[in-house]
Scaffold this active site. Sequence first.
Site, short mmCIF file in Angstrom:
data_model
loop_
_atom_site.label_atom_id
_atom_site.label_comp_id
_atom_site.label_asym_id
_atom_site.label_seq_id
_atom_site.Cartn_x
_atom_site.Cartn_y
_atom_site.Cartn_z
N LYS A 210 -7.80 -50.03 -22.41
CA LYS A 210 -8.20 -48.74 -22.97
C LYS A 210 -7.35 -47.66 -22.33
CE LYS A 210 -12.09 -45.57 -23.38
NZ LYS A 210 -13.54 -45.42 -23.34
N ARG A 220 -15.69 -37.44 -28.49
CA ARG A 220 -16.25 -36.61 -27.41
C ARG A 220 -17.03 -35.44 -27.97
NH1 ARG A 220 -11.06 -36.94 -23.18
NH2 ARG A 220 -11.29 -39.19 -22.80
N LYS A 234 -9.30 -38.37 -17.97
CA LYS A 234 -9.86 -39.62 -17.45
C LYS A 234 -8.75 -40.54 -16.94
CE LYS A 234 -14.07 -39.51 -20.26
NZ LYS A 234 -15.06 -40.32 -21.03
N GLU A 250 -4.69 -56.27 -16.78
CA GLU A 250 -6.07 -55.89 -17.12
C GLU A 250 -6.80 -57.01 -17.86
OE1 GLU A 250 -8.19 -53.64 -16.52
OE2 GLU A 250 -7.17 -51.84 -15.86
N LYS A 265 -7.65 -50.42 -27.36
CA LYS A 265 -8.13 -49.12 -27.84
C LYS A 265 -7.27 -48.01 -27.29
CE LYS A 265 -12.15 -46.22 -27.20
NZ LYS A 265 -13.41 -46.05 -26.51
N TYR A 331 -14.99 -46.22 -37.85
CA TYR A 331 -15.98 -45.31 -38.45
C TYR A 331 -15.94 -45.41 -39.97
CZ TYR A 331 -15.90 -43.71 -33.72
OH TYR A 331 -15.97 -43.70 -32.34
C1 PBG Z 1 -16.41 -43.45 -23.37
C2 PBG Z 1 -15.96 -43.78 -24.74
C3 PBG Z 1 -15.00 -43.06 -25.45
C4 PBG Z 1 -14.85 -43.68 -26.67
C5 PBG Z 1 -15.74 -44.76 -26.71
N1 PBG Z 1 -16.40 -44.82 -25.49
C6 PBG Z 1 -14.29 -41.81 -25.12
C7 PBG Z 1 -13.71 -41.63 -23.81
O1 PBG Z 1 -13.26 -42.58 -23.15
O2 PBG Z 1 -13.71 -40.47 -23.39
C8 PBG Z 1 -13.92 -43.19 -27.73
C9 PBG Z 1 -14.09 -43.73 -29.08
C10 PBG Z 1 -13.44 -42.94 -30.15
O3 PBG Z 1 -12.66 -42.00 -29.92
O4 PBG Z 1 -13.71 -43.27 -31.30
N2 PBG Z 1 -17.14 -44.40 -22.70
#
Ligand code: PBG
Length: 341
Positions: A210, A220, A234, A250, A265, A331
């Site tokens: 990720k 968010r 992050k 990873e 992702k 989505y």
């Molecule tokens: C955080 C989380 C995020 C997403 C899924 N779980 C955002 C982030 O890491 O700030 C993003 C998913 C998306 O953008 O569709 N645990």
Amino acid sequence: MKSFRLEIFMQVIRQYPKTRMRRLRQSKWIRELVSEQHIRPQDLILPIFVHQSEILEPIESLPGVYRWPIARLHEICKMAHDHSLTCVALFPCINASDKDLEGRHALSDDNVLIQAIKTVKELSLNLGVIADVALDPYTTHGHDGILDKNGHVDNDKTLLVLSELAIKLSEAGADILAPSDMQDGRIGAIRSACDQHGFSQQVLLSYAIKFASSFYGPFRDAVGSTQTLQGASKATYQQNPANRNECFHEAALDLNEGADILMVKPGLPYLDILYQISEQFRVPTFAYQVSGEYQMLFPNEAALSDRKRVDMLLETIIAFKRSGAQAIITYAALLVAGALV
Ligand code: PBG
């Protein structure tokens, strides 16, 4: 290594006009007969946002996506089921008044995610339920964990809470746990907590790879962490988008710690990674078409009924499959499934 098959081909291949590539493209049925990939509704996972309010609330930056109240969750689940989807991924949106520095509400029994899992399982629609295991929806700073005195996520303290959360979600009936926070050792911690509590069959879908991405913006917005993060990054726990070697590291770590499925992702900007991970590890590998990717395809309500946009969407889904994904979180799962019939 040179490809043996390719060498043979180059020697014996018949040139045009003996070979005409267009023969197998001349009609729809023959194109489908030789098609290497197919999209099925069962390949798609629908993310669902649930919140503590009673109203169905549109998410402005994600046209067609809503925050669902528990009392109406059956409607979207029924829709998923009617579209032959078999799996949903639940994400909680927590009231600002329930957030704190440590994300304690995650472990509270009236956590809306726990309620949502129970509600979906009680519908008996045979829908698999993926539950998010991360603290960002519950913290006042929007980070995926408890902060240390320097303002960085305290990795090991966070693991303790994640392990406890994982047990609560398993007890509620979650079929798959999906730790999405990129803290080190979380798969191992959750796996051993599950084993100790009688959940040795629990499936762990690891967000193994990720990236610290700007494509998460609308998500968010949806869970309220745009506000709580206040522009913070992050990058101290999510991966640097420049790195490819790190992905193998990873993935190997998470498999060793007990992950059943890997996920890459975001999706489209990281197809190279998806392809290589699925080729190298040969374990189930999923892709997450994240919120910013959805927003690029569907920036407004009108785009949702524009056939050209839906065709673009289908092209992205086939790209994930071609690159080795068994399933895709998107989505647009209902839109895709609707376009297949
Ligand atoms: C955080 C989380 C995020 C997403 C899924 N779980 C955002 C982030 O890491 O700030 C993003 C998913 C998306 O953008 O569709 N645990």
